[in-house]
Enzyme design. Structure first.
Site, PDB file in Angstrom:
ATOM      1  N   GLN A   1      36.211  62.574  17.532  1.00 21.16           N
ATOM      2  CA  GLN A   1      35.955  63.371  17.878  1.00 21.16           C
ATOM      3  C   GLN A   1      37.227  63.720  19.101  1.00 21.16           C
ATOM      4  OE1 GLN A   1      34.230  61.217  18.022  1.00 21.16           O
ATOM      5  NE2 GLN A   1      32.833  60.385  20.025  1.00 21.16           N
TER       6      GLN A   1
ATOM      7  N   ASP B   1      28.520  69.200  51.653  1.00 19.01           N
ATOM      8  CA  ASP B   1      28.269  68.510  49.936  1.00 19.01           C
ATOM      9  C   ASP B   1      26.994  67.659  50.335  1.00 19.01           C
ATOM     10  OD1 ASP B   1      28.607  66.173  47.036  1.00 19.01           O
ATOM     11  OD2 ASP B   1      30.343  66.183  46.879  1.00 19.01           O
TER      12      ASP B   1
ATOM     13  N   GLU C   1      30.374  59.269  34.432  1.00 18.46           N
ATOM     14  CA  GLU C   1      31.623  58.844  34.498  1.00 18.46           C
ATOM     15  C   GLU C   1      32.127  59.744  33.006  1.00 18.46           C
ATOM     16  OE1 GLU C   1      29.314  56.115  34.117  1.00 18.46           O
ATOM     17  OE2 GLU C   1      30.067  54.817  33.276  1.00 18.46           O
TER      18      GLU C   1
ATOM     19  N   GLY D   1      28.434  65.435  35.360  1.00 22.70           N
ATOM     20  CA  GLY D   1      28.870  63.796  34.980  1.00 22.70           C
ATOM     21  C   GLY D   1      28.997  63.773  33.951  1.00 22.70           C
TER      22      GLY D   1
ATOM     23  N   ALA E   1      34.854  74.225  29.540  1.00 23.84           N
ATOM     24  CA  ALA E   1      34.706  74.634  28.173  1.00 23.84           C
ATOM     25  C   ALA E   1      33.769  74.483  28.108  1.00 23.84           C
ATOM     26  CB  ALA E   1      35.898  73.658  27.979  1.00 23.84           C
TER      27      ALA E   1
ATOM     28  N   LYS F   1      36.890  50.293  30.407  1.00 28.12           N
ATOM     29  CA  LYS F   1      36.407  49.187  29.264  1.00 28.12           C
ATOM     30  C   LYS F   1      38.140  48.851  29.179  1.00 28.12           C
ATOM     31  CE  LYS F   1      33.244  52.210  27.390  1.00 28.12           C
ATOM     32  NZ  LYS F   1      32.592  52.583  26.117  1.00 28.12           N
TER      33      LYS F   1
ATOM     34  N   TYR G   1      24.397  72.399  30.192  1.00 27.76           N
ATOM     35  CA  TYR G   1      24.946  72.748  30.999  1.00 27.76           C
ATOM     36  C   TYR G   1      26.095  73.635  31.103  1.00 27.76           C
ATOM     37  CZ  TYR G   1      29.499  70.963  33.605  1.00 27.76           C
ATOM     38  OH  TYR G   1      31.119  70.577  34.476  1.00 27.76           O
TER      39      TYR G   1
ATOM     40  N   ASP H   1      22.360  70.353  51.203  1.00 26.44           N
ATOM     41  CA  ASP H   1      22.247  69.816  49.955  1.00 26.44           C
ATOM     42  C   ASP H   1      21.825  71.372  49.440  1.00 26.44           C
ATOM     43  OD1 ASP H   1      20.617  70.244  47.607  1.00 26.44           O
ATOM     44  OD2 ASP H   1      18.787  69.364  48.282  1.00 26.44           O
TER      45      ASP H   1
ATOM     46  N   LYS I   1      26.699  77.392  32.964  1.00 27.49           N
ATOM     47  CA  LYS I   1      27.498  77.661  33.225  1.00 27.49           C
ATOM     48  C   LYS I   1      27.798  78.789  33.324  1.00 27.49           C
ATOM     49  CE  LYS I   1      29.697  73.800  35.942  1.00 27.49           C
ATOM     50  NZ  LYS I   1      30.327  73.707  36.807  1.00 27.49           N
TER      51      LYS I   1
HETATM   52  P1  NAD Z   1      31.918  65.702  41.102  1.00 27.90           P
HETATM   53  O1  NAD Z   1      30.313  65.476  39.815  1.00 27.90           O
HETATM   54  O2  NAD Z   1      32.629  64.414  41.311  1.00 27.90           O
HETATM   55  O3  NAD Z   1      31.947  66.801  41.810  1.00 27.90           O
HETATM   56  C1  NAD Z   1      30.706  67.754  42.288  1.00 27.90           C
HETATM   57  C2  NAD Z   1      29.991  67.549  43.497  1.00 27.90           C
HETATM   58  O4  NAD Z   1      29.321  68.470  43.664  1.00 27.90           O
HETATM   59  C3  NAD Z   1      29.359  65.603  44.061  1.00 27.90           C
HETATM   60  O5  NAD Z   1      30.331  64.925  44.983  1.00 27.90           O
HETATM   61  C4  NAD Z   1      28.367  66.085  44.441  1.00 27.90           C
HETATM   62  O6  NAD Z   1      27.346  65.207  44.755  1.00 27.90           O
HETATM   63  C5  NAD Z   1      28.155  67.683  44.352  1.00 27.90           C
HETATM   64  N1  NAD Z   1      26.477  68.287  44.241  1.00 27.90           N
HETATM   65  C6  NAD Z   1      25.506  67.781  43.621  1.00 27.90           C
HETATM   66  N2  NAD Z   1      24.864  68.394  43.653  1.00 27.90           N
HETATM   67  C7  NAD Z   1      24.711  68.827  45.308  1.00 27.90           C
HETATM   68  C8  NAD Z   1      23.599  69.602  46.373  1.00 27.90           C
HETATM   69  N3  NAD Z   1      22.333  69.926  45.713  1.00 27.90           N
HETATM   70  N4  NAD Z   1      24.240  70.198  46.553  1.00 27.90           N
HETATM   71  C9  NAD Z   1      25.314  69.543  47.235  1.00 27.90           C
HETATM   72  N5  NAD Z   1      26.563  69.064  46.292  1.00 27.90           N
HETATM   73  C10 NAD Z   1      25.897  69.196  45.689  1.00 27.90           C
HETATM   74  O7  NAD Z   1      31.971  66.665  39.512  1.00 27.90           O
HETATM   75  P2  NAD Z   1      34.260  67.161  39.398  1.00 27.90           P
HETATM   76  O8  NAD Z   1      33.736  67.000  38.265  1.00 27.90           O
HETATM   77  O9  NAD Z   1      35.210  66.952  40.627  1.00 27.90           O
HETATM   78  O10 NAD Z   1      33.558  68.906  39.295  1.00 27.90           O
HETATM   79  C11 NAD Z   1      33.697  69.916  39.868  1.00 27.90           C
HETATM   80  C12 NAD Z   1      33.504  71.859  39.166  1.00 27.90           C
HETATM   81  O11 NAD Z   1      33.900  71.340  38.200  1.00 27.90           O
HETATM   82  C13 NAD Z   1      31.593  71.391  39.359  1.00 27.90           C
HETATM   83  O12 NAD Z   1      31.240  72.377  39.380  1.00 27.90           O
HETATM   84  C14 NAD Z   1      32.073  70.854  36.960  1.00 27.90           C
HETATM   85  O13 NAD Z   1      30.656  71.259  36.857  1.00 27.90           O
HETATM   86  C15 NAD Z   1      33.470  71.606  37.063  1.00 27.90           C
HETATM   87  N6  NAD Z   1      33.947  70.806  35.981  1.00 27.90           N
HETATM   88  C16 NAD Z   1      34.552  70.075  36.141  1.00 27.90           C
HETATM   89  C17 NAD Z   1      34.541  69.373  34.588  1.00 27.90           C
HETATM   90  C18 NAD Z   1      35.543  67.737  34.922  1.00 27.90           C
HETATM   91  O14 NAD Z   1      36.649  67.331  33.819  1.00 27.90           O
HETATM   92  N7  NAD Z   1      35.820  67.468  35.882  1.00 27.90           N
HETATM   93  C19 NAD Z   1      35.342  69.975  33.311  1.00 27.90           C
HETATM   94  C20 NAD Z   1      34.594  70.951  33.508  1.00 27.90           C
HETATM   95  C21 NAD Z   1      34.191  71.904  34.878  1.00 27.90           C
END
Ligand code: NAD
Length: 320
Positions: free
Chosen positions: A218, A32, A189, A76, A117, A198, A147, A50, A151
């Site tokens: 919603q 990460d 968040e 986010g 989703a 909140k 986004y 990265d 995906k």
């Molecule tokens: P999160 O933001 O907490 O975790 C994602 C991590 O990716 C972060 O720690 C961030 O630092 C890291 N990251 C970002 N850019 C980076 C880079 N350039 N190199 C290395 N790491 C990098 O999100 P999450 O909720 O843990 O989500 C995990 C996955 O699940 C993501 O792909 C997200 O799109 C997908 N997702 C999550 C949800 C949800 O409800 N949380 C819903 C749909 C999809």
């Protein structure tokens, strides 16, 4: 001992998954750009890198991994995704393309991609009383924002890697995952964490008014993190190569969600509706295929999950 690589291991789902895999006695490498913010990582190795950069992806995936869980993303809640389309499309495309190809070149055995989703068509989510979305509803494609489009393209990339290179891929579509140890302030968040914060502020300051973006009618479904990591693991072990929903199928409005959290906190709130990004009008998961493929579905109730998430966020608000 099986070896797993988790990208995004500093994030919410990645950090919980690392703990889950360690309990299953895996060797885990996390990658990460940041370490987990709220707890020490459970990973055996944690690499700060990265993943938009090809060389970093190549190095990260070296080491004979049985399973790669690709969870890294620049993402986010609505407050972030609605205003950063170019950044999201650019960063996540680079990450996904490079990580997948590096994992293939380094002969990782299985690869799970975290989709969302948000891939589903906007026109099927125009009403709060939506029909639950099943996996095949995704085409003809019209995701609501960048986004979701990104995906969807990465889903297709995984499917073509599977067909053209015989590379074992799995694709999971998360529906609003929530729980402790996730981002709860700062602008990235998501709605359950934002509402817990909140309500906690309202309770601790004795100021009952909380703001909700839009009219709060919603609708969404919400899935607790422990169910999420179990589902991810089960999908990885399965033979199912097509995309699969992972979420709860109990749909509620954002106003109702706030009401449940206020009950848990033991306070009365006054909701003030203000302008703000809301995303699609309604969304729910159809879990028919999930149950069929995994013989399982998320079981932790919304109330129980929110109780755990709220307790952790109230502590964060109290002792930042
Ligand atoms: P999160 O933001 O907490 O975790 C994602 C991590 O990716 C972060 O720690 C961030 O630092 C890291 N990251 C970002 N850019 C980076 C880079 N350039 N190199 C290395 N790491 C990098 O999100 P999450 O909720 O843990 O989500 C995990 C996955 O699940 C993501 O792909 C997200 O799109 C997908 N997702 C999550 C949800 C949800 O409800 N949380 C819903 C749909 C999809």
């Amino acid at each position: 001992m099986k070896k797993a690589l988790i990208t995004g291991a500093g994030g919410f789902i990645g950090h919980h998954l690392a703990k889950y895999l360690k309990h299953k006695n895996y060797f885990v490498r996390g990658v990460d750009i940041k370490k987990p913010e709220y707890e020490k990582t459970a990973c055996d190795e944690f690499v700060l890198a990265d993943l938009r950069l090809w060389d970093n992806c190549l190095r990260a995936t070296q080491g004979g991994f049985d399973e790669v869980y690709a969870l890294a993303a620049d993402m986010g809640g609505m407050g972030f995704t609605a205003f950063n389309h170019a950044q999201i499309l650019h960063n996540n495309s680079l990450m996904d393309i490079h990580t997948l190809e590096a994992a293939r070149q380094n002969k990782c055995k299985r690869y799970l991609y975290s989709s969302s989703a948000c891939v589903y068509p906007r026109q099927m989510q125009a009403d709060p009383e939506v029909v639950p979305l099943k996996e095949s509803d995704v085409y003809p494609a019209m995701p609501d924002d960048a986004y979701g489009w990104q995906k969807l393209i990465s889903e297709r990339l995984c499917m073509h890697y599977s067909e053209d290179y015989n590379f074992e891929t799995r694709i999971v579509r998360f529906h609003n995952i929530f729980g402790p140890l996730g981002t709860w302030e700062g602008g990235r968040e998501k709605v359950p964490a934002a509402l817990c914060r909140k309500v906690a502020v309202a309770k601790l300051r004795n100021t009952p008014e909380i703001e909700i973006w839009g009219d709060g009618e919603q609708t969404r479904s919400f899935c607790y993190i422990d169910d999420c990591v179990e589902g991810i693991y089960k999908l990885m072990q399965s033979d199912h190569k097509e995309p699969l929903n992972l979420g709860q199928d109990r749909m509620i409005s954002i106003n109702e969600l706030a009401g449940i959290i206020a009950n848990i906190a033991g306070i009365k709130i006054q909701i003030k509706h203000i302008q703000g990004p809301q995303g699609v009008r309604g969304r729910n998961s159809d879990n028919t295929l999930l149950k069929q493929v995994l013989g399982w579905e998320p079981a932790i109730s919304l109330e129980e999950g929110l109780k755990r998430a709220y307790a952790w966020i109230e502590d964060q608000v109290r002792w930042p």
